[in-house]
Design an enzyme around this catalytic site. Structure first.
Site, PDB file in Angstrom:
ATOM      1  N   GLY A   1      28.756  -2.656 -17.918  1.00 56.65           N
ATOM      2  CA  GLY A   1      27.753  -2.184 -16.979  1.00 56.65           C
ATOM      3  C   GLY A   1      26.352  -2.183 -17.543  1.00 56.65           C
ATOM      4  N   ASN A   2      26.235  -2.365 -18.868  1.00 57.58           N
ATOM      5  CA  ASN A   2      24.938  -2.461 -19.522  1.00 57.58           C
ATOM      6  C   ASN A   2      24.648  -3.951 -19.700  1.00 57.58           C
ATOM      7  OD1 ASN A   2      22.869  -2.663 -21.477  1.00 57.58           O
ATOM      8  ND2 ASN A   2      23.391  -0.670 -22.328  1.00 57.58           N
TER       9      ASN A   2
ATOM     10  N   ALA B   1      29.266  -2.247 -24.076  1.00 58.27           N
ATOM     11  CA  ALA B   1      29.002  -1.347 -22.953  1.00 58.27           C
ATOM     12  C   ALA B   1      29.129  -2.059 -21.611  1.00 58.27           C
ATOM     13  CB  ALA B   1      27.609  -0.733 -23.095  1.00 58.27           C
TER      14      ALA B   1
ATOM     15  N   GLU C   1      27.387  11.987 -19.855  1.00 56.82           N
ATOM     16  CA  GLU C   1      26.579  11.049 -20.642  1.00 56.82           C
ATOM     17  C   GLU C   1      25.263  11.668 -21.111  1.00 56.82           C
ATOM     18  OE1 GLU C   1      27.410   7.415 -21.067  1.00 56.82           O
ATOM     19  OE2 GLU C   1      29.376   8.265 -20.687  1.00 56.82           O
TER      20      GLU C   1
ATOM     21  N   ALA D   1      22.092  -5.799 -20.665  1.00 51.82           N
ATOM     22  CA  ALA D   1      21.508  -6.283 -21.916  1.00 51.82           C
ATOM     23  C   ALA D   1      22.541  -6.313 -23.034  1.00 51.82           C
ATOM     24  CB  ALA D   1      20.328  -5.407 -22.316  1.00 51.82           C
TER      25      ALA D   1
ATOM     26  N   ARG E   1      29.462   6.458 -14.614  1.00 53.52           N
ATOM     27  CA  ARG E   1      29.838   7.178 -15.835  1.00 53.52           C
ATOM     28  C   ARG E   1      29.733   8.692 -15.721  1.00 53.52           C
ATOM     29  NH1 ARG E   1      27.227   3.694 -20.820  1.00 53.52           N
ATOM     30  NH2 ARG E   1      27.791   1.610 -20.083  1.00 53.52           N
TER      31      ARG E   1
ATOM     32  N   HIS F   1      22.873   4.419 -16.379  1.00 52.64           N
ATOM     33  CA  HIS F   1      22.402   5.797 -16.442  1.00 52.64           C
ATOM     34  C   HIS F   1      21.199   5.948 -15.519  1.00 52.64           C
ATOM     35  CE1 HIS F   1      24.134   6.032 -20.773  1.00 52.64           C
ATOM     36  NE2 HIS F   1      24.980   6.581 -19.919  1.00 52.64           N
TER      37      HIS F   1
ATOM     38  N   CYS G   1      15.708   5.872 -23.923  1.00 49.80           N
ATOM     39  CA  CYS G   1      17.055   6.024 -24.488  1.00 49.80           C
ATOM     40  C   CYS G   1      17.000   6.567 -25.904  1.00 49.80           C
ATOM     41  CB  CYS G   1      17.784   4.673 -24.508  1.00 49.80           C
ATOM     42  SG  CYS G   1      18.391   4.118 -22.911  1.00 49.80           S
TER      43      CYS G   1
END
Length: 459
Positions: free
Chosen positions: A34-35, A32, A184, A37, A227, A263, A382
């Site tokens: 931009g994510n 992912a 999303e 973690a 996104r 997000h 999430c």
């Protein structure tokens, strides 16, 4: 938590959190963009069994605390049909081996267990807000990443199988899977109301406007992609019949996106009349608040966290805003945070001094260990899709998806019987893993009594 039926009787209305079961192929692929973690932990060894049990542990704790809790199944993985569409041929074992050798990034994608984050599964409008008095669902197209783009077809079948009663539930087509309608799901949607059973206002947060209208060109994210599009949010609002007075569209702050806030639910969370948010959550914070106040029947209770208290870096690392904010019968609220919030001094201090000691409904903070999910970039919020349901709507659900002690016990035993306790990227090419996954999922649909929702069960 109630509303009145046409005959004047009271209808009990609850928010049910439908958590996604972590799938047997849970792994750290770093897919992912931009994510933070996800990218940080890519390539590490994962523990699917622990991940699934951590998720079930959170569900059970919330159920025992009196909150309505549901379960959604994972996707069929690896998605061998997707690989065959991309030109890989032969037996299943040959397809896996060839993909591992020629395109390992594709193998990681078709094995992703990302459907555990059901906040991205769909956007939901409760019946009290819909013109036809039904609960409305639109499964997200998730077109911004290949591994998630594989989900919507099965997601739609699962939601239709569970929310089957056409008199009470409406299912809309997935939006066109193009950049202009990048969707999303509920991770960018928040419903605010005085009570779950009262009419609400829907806050749709987008990262960019595909047409260029509604977003300023010089204030867009540069480092990571935005996104959610404005056009997607507007289309869902139209599908669900939401009027101008019921909806607010707000642009996410580009600086937050570039800091890893892929997000909106990584930088704000709402429940009832409360909106807990970071000061960099929205590009035009004041206009967003003003419009919410103008349209809500109940006074908005904003809880603003300053950057000097919690930096964007700490917000992303701790997932403070990716917490679950839950309503209690006495009017107070409980905030369910990941364990990482305790590991960041500024975040834990803010929770104690600003949230618990502040003048707001948050009266309790509960810490939950969902580390296996967190390492892949998904916190407590999430992991759940929020669905507001009346007593009659809950009674009309198909399958066995509302969590009970008995169902939790069966699912725990199922996980312990079928899941591996370690999974490295190289293991994804093991054809035995694919077979194990199919056996587990076939048994799961029997436990949940939802019928043949997986491609392999449908021929």
């Amino acid at each position: 938590m109630s509303q009145s039926a046409p005959d004047g009787s009271e209808v009990n209305v609850l928010e049910v959190n439908f958590d996604g079961l972590v799938g047997p192929t849970h792994n750290y692929a770093g897919l992912a963009l931009g994510n933070v973690a996800s990218m940080t932990h890519g390539g590490l060894e994962a523990n699917p069994r622990e991940a699934a049990l951590q998720g079930l542990g959170k569900m059970k704790a919330l159920m025992e605390a009196g909150y309505a809790q549901g379960v959604l199944p994972p996707q069929q993985r690896p998605d061998l049909w997707a690989l065959r569409q991309l030109g890989f041929t032969g037996s299943d074992a040959q397809v896996l081996a060839r993909t591992a050798g020629e395109a390992p990034q594709l193998l990681r994608a078709v094995c992703s267990a990302s459907s555990m984050w059901t906040a991205n599964a769909a956007t939901v409008t409760p019946s009290v807000d819909a013109p036809d008095g039904r609960v409305h669902f639109t499964a997200a197209n998730l077109q911004s990443s290949f591994h998630r783009f594989l989900e919507p077809a099965t997601t739609s079948r699962v939601l239709t199988a569970i929310f089957r009663d056409e008199a009470r539930f409406a299912h809309h087509p997935v939006l066109p899977a193009t950049p202009a309608f990048s969707d999303e799901g509920a991770a960018n949607h928040t419903r605010l109301a005085g009570d779950h059973g009262e009419p609400g206002v829907h806050l749709f947060v987008y990262g960019r406007a595909a047409s260029g209208a509604g977003a300023e060109e010089d204030v867009v994210s540069r480092r990571y992609p935005a996104r959610q599009t404005l056009e997607a949010s507007q289309a869902i609002a139209r599908q669900h019949g939401l009027t101008e007075s019921q909806r607010v569209f707000a642009q996410q702050h580009p600086e937050a996106i570039d800091a890893g806030v892929f997000h909106n639910d990584v930088i704000s969370v709402g429940n009832g009349p409360v909106l807990l948010y970071h000061e960099r959550a929205f590009l035009d914070e004041q206009a967003t608040l003003d419009e919410l106040r103008a349209k809500m029947a109940t006074p908005l209770i904003p809880i603003r966290i300053l950057e000097e208290a919690v930096s964007l870096e700490d917000a992303v690392a701790s997932y403070l805003f990716n917490s679950q904010l839950l309503s209690n019968p006495d009017g107070s609220m409980t905030l369910v945070v990941p364990g990482e919030c305790q590991e960041r001094e500024s975040v834990w201090r803010t929770i104690q001094d600003h949230l618990l000691a502040g003048h707001n409904p948050i009266a309790e903070v509960v810490v939950k260990d969902v580390k296996q999910s967190m390492r892949n970039g998904g916190g407590p919020a999430c992991l759940r899709l929020r669905v507001v349901l009346s007593a009659a709507e809950r009674a009309s659900l198909s399958g066995r998806v509302l969590l009970t002690e008995a169902l939790h016990g069966e699912l725990t035993t199922w996980v312990e019987r079928h899941y591996r306790d370690r999974l490295a990227p190289k293991d994804l090419a093991d054809p035995q893993l694919a077979e194990e996954s199919l056996v587990a999922l076939d048994e799961l649909t029997g436990i949940l009594a939802i019928g043949a929702v997986y491609p392999f069960q449908r021929g």
